[in-house]
Scaffold this motif. Structure first.
Motif, mmCIF file in Angstrom:
data_model
loop_
_atom_site.group_PDB
_atom_site.id
_atom_site.type_symbol
_atom_site.label_atom_id
_atom_site.label_comp_id
_atom_site.label_asym_id
_atom_site.label_seq_id
_atom_site.Cartn_x
_atom_site.Cartn_y
_atom_site.Cartn_z
ATOM 1 N N GLU A 464 -15.419 -5.510 -41.527
ATOM 2 C CA GLU A 464 -15.865 -6.877 -41.350
ATOM 3 C C GLU A 464 -14.694 -7.815 -41.650
ATOM 4 O O GLU A 464 -13.781 -7.457 -42.401
ATOM 5 N N ARG A 512 -20.539 -11.870 -43.854
ATOM 6 C CA ARG A 512 -20.963 -12.732 -42.744
ATOM 7 C C ARG A 512 -22.480 -12.664 -42.580
ATOM 8 O O ARG A 512 -23.124 -11.692 -42.957
ATOM 9 N N THR A 534 -21.746 -18.379 -43.673
ATOM 10 C CA THR A 534 -20.988 -17.439 -42.833
ATOM 11 C C THR A 534 -21.843 -16.954 -41.665
ATOM 12 O O THR A 534 -21.560 -15.908 -41.080
ATOM 13 N N ILE A 537 -20.175 -16.343 -38.051
ATOM 14 C CA ILE A 537 -18.972 -15.510 -37.957
ATOM 15 C C ILE A 537 -19.307 -14.175 -37.303
ATOM 16 O O ILE A 537 -20.327 -13.547 -37.621
#
Length: 726
Positions: A464, A512, A534, A537
């Motif tokens: 990630e 995220r 987040t 994202i």
């Protein structure tokens, strides 16, 4: 504690895919136990039979007979110890820990090391707190003996603490099993990505129990297979049913074959062939095949000291280090060795087509334990390898180090979820694109023939983006950093992370797809909040850092703070809509500062009797308390008091005794007072450090630190996952 045989803990390394335990290959032919003549033997003869199977390496079969004997003598220390040893060799950690525990409780004087082994098996299950307790008991119970093993036990304790920290602060990555098209109930090993479309690996490709003697050797030796990725699928990195790898004459019906890799130019293919003896001890040799005249040549056994004597030499990986081609491999040769299996390297001369005499990679990499499965990433100039000799989360962990081929710095444990309480080996990045990776592990979730952790599978690591929330805690008045504060970060599910800030600065690693609220906790201060999102994202996005500021303001106990626009209509206790904004601010203040208890005071104007106004103001104060409770504030933190018409802030009457509506409205007001700041409700837990809240409180009371201990064979200090050895 080291095993004389590396049959299990090193099975993936030395290609013992079929003989991880001999019973996987030598299953008792008497499937119906009623027809098994051994089962009908007397105690002594059955014991000799079980011991004979154990010595020959047939641990599954031996375990069956020890289990039968334990039905007759369940507390027999020897039988429990042998059953534990079988379970350990089979990597069946749960019964192994149980048997070792019984042994120590029954005969600690005869088997003083059994508690150490019990602790190891608890650690391999991820039961870190229990493991720490048993390791500590082993140390305390042996004040004058086992000096070397006690040093190892302390390192295992350090590994447990590191693991708890790493699990609480995982790196941003998803690790998933490649599934039944690639993995089987036996071991898969040595993944080698071919671009971004296919994977080369070694496997037996069998889900059925193999019986040596009944099947041809060619049917159960490990061999190279290749699996292509599915295209146009919603789920990334899914693989098709594998095919035999027929590019060259690499597979051989006589040998376990695997550990393949191509030279930087693609014209040489290195791999390993291994053969087991009657005791299931594997000896491996490194071969190389050269592509000439549009075909792969006959594999050649490497000389130049690479395949030396009776030692096992395996896991070749060749890469450009600077301007040189360097062949890395693992070997248990004795001369110049640091311990058992070490990482070695040899510089290749493409003009002379020769290799320099191999050199040990040195003490920055190798320990008295085992180092294996080297992989060098030229793009970042890092060596990745597996080790059980450094401070680990379980058995083998994956490490990286900068430099090479002879000098290294920044030794780093890759942390959770790449490493777990089980064994991890064969870490390798994709050669192109964003570098996701593969790893081999026997963690829970592997496809298993017998117990859940018996066998190794190939797992896909999808990284990630690293999204950091970084910032400062500032004093609202002075705008200066506030030291010695605890910063708290909570996601929408209520999961809490904390950071003990010494200088007012903090940093969190976020995931995220979440929304986070950050507040600060410091005695004598009220905190505001900052938010980080987040949600938008994507996995392919680059790493990023979000900067935030948390403001705190000092406060005083027993001082009244007026709540603006907390308004009531004449003769009513109902809150007016204009009050919502101030009430929300108080709600947030209470949520952001959970150590505070607050008292609500309400006032009336002068109309009406004193008794009536006192009752009305009490109702108004309670209406504020009820609002706070409805919005998530614990009623035990709140109290209400009506003040009637006392302490007016404006005149209730105007000139000549006339009514003053504006003044009366100002007097119909509400204030709050911070009554207590409960120290025990302040957040002292630091999720970036090992241990639970209770353990950290105990450490603080005793003045204990949580620094990791120095690993064996190293002059450097080792820290938490992501820390460095310089």
């Amino acid at each position: 504690m080291r095993r004389k045989s590396l049959l299990y803990l090193f099975s993936a390394i030395i290609l013992a895919a079929v003989v991880q335990n001999d019973a996987l290959a030598q299953k008792d032919k008497y499937r119906n136990k009623a027809n098994d003549p051994v089962a009908k033997l007397g105690y002594d003869k059955k014991l000799r039979w079980a011991d004979g199977l154990f010595k020959s390496g047939s641990y599954y079969n031996a375990a069956d007979y020890y289990a039968q004997l334990l039905q007759e003598q369940p507390r027999n220390p020897y039988l429990n110890y042998q059953a534990a040893e079988c379970a350990w060799f089979m990597r069946d950690y749960v019964p192994a820990a149980r048997y070792y525990g019984i042994v120590y409780s029954a005969a600690s004087a005869l088997y003083p090391e059994s508690i150490y082994k019990e602790a190891q098996m608890l650690k391999m299950q991820g039961k870190y707190q229990e493991a720490i307790g048993r390791f500590q008991k082993f140390i305390s119970d042996n004040p004058k003996s086992f000096k070397k093993l006690k040093k190892r036990a302390q390192r295992e304790i350090d590994g447990c603490k590191m693991a708890m920290n790493s699990v609480n602060n995982p790196i941003p990555a998803t690790v998933k099993n490649l599934g039944p098209n690639v993995n089987t109930a036996y071991t898969e090993l040595s993944p080698y990505p071919l671009g971004d479309t296919a994977l080369l690996f070694a496997t037996m490709k069998s889900n059925n129990q193999v019986e040596v003697g009944k099947e041809k050797r060619a049917d159960y030796v490990s061999r190279f297979m290749i699996s292509h990725k599915f295209k146009r699928t919603e789920e990334r990195d899914t693989f098709q049913w594998p095919l035999a790898f027929l590019d060259g004459r690499f597979n051989d019906a006589k040998y376990h074959t695997g550990n393949g890799c191509f030279s930087p130019g693609g014209d040489r293919f290195y791999f390993t062939r291994c053969m087991e003896n009657d005791k299931n001890e594997m000896t491996c040799r490194i071969f190389c095949s050269t592509f000439e005249k549009e075909k792969w040549g006959e594999p050649v056994l490497l000389a130049f000291g690479i395949n030396e004597g009776e030692s096992s030499n395996t896991q070749p990986y060749i890469a450009k280090v600077g301007k040189k081609e360097v062949l890395f491999f693992s070997s248990n040769r004795v001369l110049q060795s640091r311990g058992n299996f070490d990482i070695w390297y040899s510089v290749y001369d493409p003009r002379q087509k020769s290799y320099r005499r191999p050199q040990n990679a040195g003490k920055q990499i190798n320990t008295e334990g085992n180092e294996a499965s080297p992989y060098y990433d030229t793009r970042v100039n890092k060596l990745y390898f597996a080790s059980d000799g450094w401070v680990t989360m379980g058995g083998f962990d994956i490490y990286s180090a900068d430099g090479g081929p002879s000098r290294y710095t920044n030794l780093t444990n890759l942390g959770y979820p790449i490493n777990t309480s089980a064994d991890e080996l064969y870490y390798i990045h994709d050669p192109v694109g964003k570098p996701d990776a593969y790893v081999v592990s026997n963690r829970i979730g592997s496809i298993a023939l017998k117990n859940p952790t018996c066998c190794d599978d190939i797992w896909r690591i999808q990284y990630e983006p690293k999204i950091y929330a970084m910032g400062k805690v500032l004093d609202q008045k002075s705008q200066r950093p506030v030291a010695q504060s605890v910063v708290k970060m909570v996601d929408e599910a209520g999961n809490l992370k904390t950071y003990n800030s010494e200088d007012g600065q903090f940093q969190f690693l976020t995931a995220r797809g979440h929304n986070y609220v950050l507040t600060a906790d410091k005695a004598g201060y009220l905190s505001t909040k900052a938010t980080v999102s987040t949600e938008g994202i994507k996995r392919q996005d680059p790493d990023d850092t979000v900067f935030v500021t948390i403001y705190v303001d000092s406060f005083a106990i027993d001082k009244d703070y007026e709540m603006a626009n907390i308004l009531y209509d004449y003769d009513k206790a109902t809150l007016r809509p204009e009050s919502a904004a101030s009430l929300e601010k108080l709600t947030e203040l209470m949520k952001n500062n959970p150590s505070l208890d607050v008292k609500i005071f309400s006032y009336t104007d002068s109309k009406g009797t004193d008794a009536y106004n006192l009752n009305l103001s009490q109702q108004r104060a309670e209406s504020v308390v009820n609002y706070l409770v409805r919005n998530g504030i614990d009623r035990s933190r709140l109290s209400a008091q009506g003040m009637g018409e006392k302490n007016p802030v404006a005149s209730n009457t105007g000139p000549k005794g006339k009514d003053n509506p504006e003044g009366r409205q100002q007097n119909r007001r509400t204030t709050f007072r911070i009554m207590t700041d409960v120290p025990t409700l302040r957040t002292i837990y630091d999720s970036t450090k090992p241990g639970t809240i209770g353990q950290q409180e105990k450490n603080l009371q005793q003045g204990e630190g949580t620094d990791e201990q120095e690993p064996a064979d190293s002059d450097s200090q080792f820290g938490n996952p992501g820390s460095r050895v310089n």
